[in-house]
Design an enzyme around this catalytic site. Structure first.
Site, PDB file in Angstrom:
ATOM      1  N   ASP A  58       2.098   8.921  -4.789  1.00 54.81           N
ATOM      2  CA  ASP A  58       1.926   7.802  -3.877  1.00 54.81           C
ATOM      3  C   ASP A  58       2.084   6.548  -4.706  1.00 54.81           C
ATOM      4  OD1 ASP A  58       1.550   7.137  -1.067  1.00 54.81           O
ATOM      5  OD2 ASP A  58      -0.160   6.000  -1.792  1.00 54.81           O
TER       6      ASP A  58
ATOM      7  N   PRO B 224      14.510  10.783  -0.290  1.00 55.52           N
ATOM      8  CA  PRO B 224      15.591  11.196  -1.187  1.00 55.52           C
ATOM      9  C   PRO B 224      15.608  10.392  -2.483  1.00 55.52           C
ATOM     10  CG  PRO B 224      16.433  10.605   1.013  1.00 55.52           C
ATOM     11  CD  PRO B 224      15.002  10.180   0.966  1.00 55.52           C
TER      12      PRO B 224
END
Lengths: 199, 199
Positions: free
Chosen positions: A70, A11
Site C-alpha cells: 500500500d 499493472p
C-alpha cells in the site's frame, strides 16, 4: 514450483515488482494471473493497515505466500494528504483527476513549501510463518507546478526530484525503481524474506 | 436490535469493554457469545496490524460492525519487548510464565530504568463504512521487582503505578479502567464512533 503472490491488480505495480524482485526458484503471480478475486475494501487509515488487509485476504483465499503493497503520496502543505486516499483522491484510480486536484489544492504554495514524500509499505504474509514481514520505503521530492512526463503512473508526473531535475514520470522504469519508494521497499524485502520464509 | 462485536475471546478484555462502552441502542457481543470462530493467527508485527487482522476477519465472517483490540507491554530496558508478543512471551496465554520471564530478563535493572508502557490499539471495522476507525491508548509505569495483586490479567501484577503506589492488579476494575491503556483507548473510541458509523 514455488509460488508467491503479489496482491495487486495494478499493472504498473506488477511491472515494478517483476522487474526488481529476483525470480529464482519461485514464480511471481499477481491477481491478474489468478482466478477472479473480488475487490478488497481498503478501509485502513494507514498504509500498514491497508497492506495488512490485502495481504491477509489474498493469503487466506489462495493459501500461498502473499506480498501486498500500500502506497501513496504525503504532501506536507496538505498535512499529509492525499495519503491513504492517494488512488481515489478525486476519482477512483483516475490519475488525471487526482493530479489535477492536488495541483489545485496547492494553488499558490511556493516551491520551497511543496515538499512531499512517496511511501510504500509492504506486508508479506505466509500461511507457514508466525509473523508477517513488514518493510517501508520512501522517497522525498517536490510537487511540480504542472505534470511532466509520460512514464510511471499515479502522481509520478507531479513528483519532481531536484537531484535529477526530472519528475518520476520522466524516468525509465529502471531509473525509477532505483530511487522510488516502492523500489526501496522491495529491496529491503529482498534482503530479509529468504531468511524469514517457511516454505 | 443493532449489534457490535468485540473480537475477543479473552474474558478479561470482554469485561473491561462491557464495563466502559455504553450499551445504548445496541448490544455488545464478544466471540464468547457467537458461533465458534477459529483461532485467528495474529501474525502482525505491530498492535495496529494485529488489531486490523482480527477486526477484518471477524467482520467478514459475521458481516457486523466489529471492534478488535491488540495490546501489550513495552519495556524500555528490553527495547520494547514483549510488545506484540506479550500474550505468548514465554507460554501461550500463560500469564504466570510470561510475568516470570519478564522479571528474569530485567534481573539487575534498577528501579529508574524499569520504565514501561501498556499500549492498546483498537480498530473498528464496519461493512458499511469506507474507513476503519483506529485509536490508541496508553499508560506509563514501572515494572516491579515481584508480582503484586490478584485482579486484572496479563502483566497487571508487575505494572506499578507510582502515583497510585499500586500495581494494576491491585486496582478494582473501575479504578483500572479509569487509567488503563485500554480504558483510555475505549474512551477515545466512544467520543468518535457514533459520528463515524453507518448503520
Amino acid at each position: 514450483m514455488k509460488e508467491i503472490i503479489i496482491a495487486t491488480k495494478n499493472p504498473g505495480k506488477a511491472r515494478e515488482f517483476k522487474r526488481i524482485f529476483n525470480e529464482e526458484d519461485f514464480t511471481l503471480k499477481t491477481l491478474l494471473d489468478l482466478p477472479a478475486f473480488p475487490e478488497i475494501r481498503e478501509t485502513g487509515q494507514t498504509f500498514e493497515e491497508n497492506a495488512t488487509i490485502k495481504a491477509h485476504a489474498v493469503m487466506e483465499r489462495f493459501n500461498l505466500p502473499t506480498i501486498a503493497d500500500d502506497s501513496g503520496l504525503q504532501i506536507d502543505a496538505l498535512y499529509g494528504r492525499p495519503g491513504v486516499y492517494s488512488a481515489r483522491y478525486a476519482g477512483d484510480h483516475n490519475d488525471a483527476a487526482n493530479n489535477a486536484k492536488v495541483l489545485s489544492e496547492l494553488g499558490g504554495v511556493p516551491r520551497e513549501k511543496r515538499t512531499a514524500r512517496f511511501v510504500s509499505t509492504l506486508v508479506f504474509a505466509n500461511p507457514k510463518n508466525d509473523h508477517d514481514l513488514v518493510v517501508e520505503g520512501d522517497v522525498k521530492g517536490l510537487i511540480g507546478l504542472f505534470p511532466a512526463g509520460d512514464d510511471g503512473f499515479g502522481y509520478d508526473p507531479l513528483f519532481y526530484l531536484p537531484e535529477l531535475d526530472k519528475t518520476m514520470a520522466q524516468l525509465t522504469i529502471d531509473e525509477k525503481n532505483k530511487i522510488s519508494h516502492r523500489g526501496n521497499a522491495i529491496r529491503k524485502l529482498e534482503t530479509q524474506w529468504e531468511d524469514w520464509i517457511n516454505w
